[in-house]
Design a protein around this motif. Structure first.
Motif, PDB file in Angstrom:
ATOM      1  N   VAL A  81       0.821  -1.212   0.000  1.00 15.45           N
ATOM      2  CA  VAL A  81       0.000   0.000   0.000  1.00 15.45           C
ATOM      3  C   VAL A  81       0.854   1.260   0.000  1.00 15.45           C
ATOM      4  O   VAL A  81       0.523   2.251  -0.657  1.00 15.45           O
ATOM      5  CB  VAL A  81      -0.962   0.009   1.210  1.00 15.45           C
ATOM      6  CG1 VAL A  81      -1.700   1.342   1.322  1.00 15.45           C
ATOM      7  CG2 VAL A  81      -1.949  -1.134   1.094  1.00 15.45           C
ATOM      8  N   GLN A  84       1.756   2.423  -3.342  1.00 18.62           N
ATOM      9  CA  GLN A  84       0.602   2.936  -4.073  1.00 18.62           C
ATOM     10  C   GLN A  84       0.310   4.384  -3.693  1.00 18.62           C
ATOM     11  O   GLN A  84      -0.080   5.194  -4.532  1.00 18.62           O
ATOM     12  CB  GLN A  84      -0.630   2.066  -3.771  1.00 18.62           C
ATOM     13  CG  GLN A  84      -0.560   0.649  -4.325  1.00 18.62           C
ATOM     14  CD  GLN A  84      -0.765   0.624  -5.831  1.00 18.62           C
ATOM     15  OE1 GLN A  84      -1.513   1.427  -6.385  1.00 18.62           O
ATOM     16  NE2 GLN A  84      -0.096  -0.301  -6.496  1.00 18.62           N
ATOM     17  N   ILE A  85       0.537   4.710  -2.421  1.00 19.87           N
ATOM     18  CA  ILE A  85       0.236   6.067  -1.946  1.00 19.87           C
ATOM     19  C   ILE A  85       1.312   7.056  -2.365  1.00 19.87           C
ATOM     20  O   ILE A  85       1.017   8.160  -2.853  1.00 19.87           O
ATOM     21  CB  ILE A  85       0.084   6.071  -0.408  1.00 19.87           C
ATOM     22  CG1 ILE A  85      -1.099   5.198   0.010  1.00 19.87           C
ATOM     23  CG2 ILE A  85      -0.094   7.500   0.099  1.00 19.87           C
ATOM     24  CD1 ILE A  85      -1.221   5.032   1.518  1.00 19.87           C
ATOM     25  N   TYR A  86       2.577   6.672  -2.199  1.00 22.15           N
ATOM     26  CA  TYR A  86       3.677   7.624  -2.381  1.00 22.15           C
ATOM     27  C   TYR A  86       4.509   7.392  -3.634  1.00 22.15           C
ATOM     28  O   TYR A  86       5.516   8.057  -3.840  1.00 22.15           O
ATOM     29  CB  TYR A  86       4.589   7.599  -1.149  1.00 22.15           C
ATOM     30  CG  TYR A  86       3.860   8.009   0.108  1.00 22.15           C
ATOM     31  CD1 TYR A  86       3.532   9.342   0.352  1.00 22.15           C
ATOM     32  CD2 TYR A  86       3.454   7.062   1.048  1.00 22.15           C
ATOM     33  CE1 TYR A  86       2.842   9.719   1.487  1.00 22.15           C
ATOM     34  CE2 TYR A  86       2.764   7.437   2.198  1.00 22.15           C
ATOM     35  CZ  TYR A  86       2.459   8.761   2.406  1.00 22.15           C
ATOM     36  OH  TYR A  86       1.771   9.132   3.544  1.00 22.15           O
TER      37      TYR A  86
END
Length: 418
Positions: A308, A311-313
């Motif tokens: 995850v 995916q965010i950064y």
């Protein structure tokens, strides 16, 4: 079948055949670890079957190895808990399956070697063979020695039969250190036979242009020579260590000077030798993400789920400790930290003891220490050889445990592998 074999009882013949089959099976498994283009790799599929078959026919996990199993299982339970925090599972089930499988490989190697200490040498031989072959592929790819050889490169760097040069380089560290050990301690007549594969492996490490791999090999080599110097009581042997270390440094510098004359190599070396790359110090670069991630871990004790963070950064954690916090939660982090401290402390006690398995544990241990440092700047979570290092060190811990309790006898004629 020879006349000598005919004279043996059927049970002895069967035991010999079983020993050859099991040794060959382990050799092939280690050899396949050098070929990881994608997940699941051939190594994963083969080792899954091998572990299953071995478990059916008497794989025994001793009391001394059980902490390794418990801590790795807890680590993966942390990942399962973190997965519950995800809205979209993506490829997380497969990722955690690979994580759990790799944990079992560490326990498998520890248990198998504890049961049959002679297999240590076979494992290292298989590892060297795999490393030489993948190094040759990486070198051939970097210099485009034949049509299509570029498949063995990535980002204009040697990657061998790996998907990432930053994994390819560290993979070569242990076989390189083992060959260095043989070079420093073996007879002079064998030096040319050892020097050739060592040069090939070192060439692979260099052409991976992985700063982590360079530092890992250098640190492990220094630790190895220091341990050998302290271990020996012979003045002549200590002198040999000093002389050969100086000679090796001179040859290494000379080889680097020669290879840096090749067009393109010097530019890549200069670029990669920088302490911090642009992607390290950018606004949301590697170092900035460390701060963001550790702050996020205080808010999310269960983790945010495997994969995850990237995916965010936009990029993954590139730090095993942050990876543990984000992907496996605080449970995973504490389990991995405990395993690291336990492995370092228990392994350290074996380094200067005269045992048949001491040379193998020593080589694995100094490379493992380098991987701990390397883990602070790169994610080592799914590195197959990292779990092999755990297995090799913990098998030595288990063997020492048995020996101290009188359950294992050492060979009468000495205990070194030199």
């Amino acid at each position: 079948m020879s006349a000598v074999t005919h004279d043996l009882p059927p049970a002895a013949v069967n035991a010999k055949l079983i020993g050859l089959i099991t040794s060959g099976a382990v050799f092939l498994g280690i050899f396949l670890s050098g070929f990881v283009i994608d997940e699941p790799a051939p190594y994963d599929l083969y080792m899954t079957g091998l572990i299953a078959v071995w478990a059916l026919f008497g794989l025994r996990i001793s009391r001394a190895v059980s902490p390794l199993l418990v801590l790795l299982v807890l680590f993966n339970i942390g990942g399962l808990i973190a997965m519950t925090q995800m809205e979209d599972l993506m490829d997380t089930p497969l990722y955690l399956s690979v994580s759990l499988f790799l944990a079992f490989t560490a326990v498998f190697f520890a248990a198998v070697v504890e049961a049959k200490p002679d297999i240590y040498r076979l494992i290292f031989m298989a590892y060297v063979a795999s490393a030489v072959l993948t190094s040759v592929a990486g070198i051939a790819g970097y210099f485009h020695l034949f049509p299509g050889a570029a498949i063995f490169t990535k980002y204009e760097r040697a990657a061998g039969v790996f998907q990432d040069p930053n994994v390819f380089g560290p993979f070569l560290a242990l076989p390189g250190i083992y060959l260095l050990y043989l070079l420093l301690t073996g007879p002079v007549s064998r030096m040319p036979l050892i020097a050739m594969p060592l040069l090939i492996i070192v060439g692979g490490i260099f052409l991976s242009f992985s700063r982590g791999a360079w530092g890992l090999f250098a640190v492990a080599a220094i630790l190895l020579t220091g341990a050998l110097f302290l271990q020996s009581r012979s003045g002549m042997f200590r002198l040999r260590i000093v002389v050969m270390t100086i000679a090796a440094l001179v040859l290494l510098i000379a080889a680097m000077l020669v290879i840096l004359q090749i067009p393109g190599v010097a530019d890549m070396f200069t670029n990669r030798a920088k302490l911090a790359q642009d992607y390290d110090s950018a606004r949301l670069g590697r170092f900035a993400r460390y701060g963001i991630g550790f702050a996020l871990a205080l808010e999310k004790p269960l983790g945010i789920g495997p994969l995850v963070f990237g995916q965010i950064y936009g990029e993954d954690t590139h730090d095993i400790w942050l990876k543990a916090l984000m992907d496996y939660g605080w449970l995973g982090f504490v389990s991995y930290l405990t395993l690291t401290v336990w492995t370092v402390a228990a392994g350290f006690r074996l380094l200067l003891r005269d045992r048949p398995w001491q040379p193998y544990v020593l080589c694995a241990y100094v490379v493992y220490l380098g991987h701990i440092g390397l883990g602070t700047v790169i994610d080592t979570d799914h590195w197959r050889h990292m779990y092999l290092l755990f297995g090799l060190i913990w098998s030595g811990i288990a063997l020492e445990y048995r020996y101290q309790r009188g359950r294992l006898r050492l060979p009468v004629a000495g205990a070194t592998a030199r």
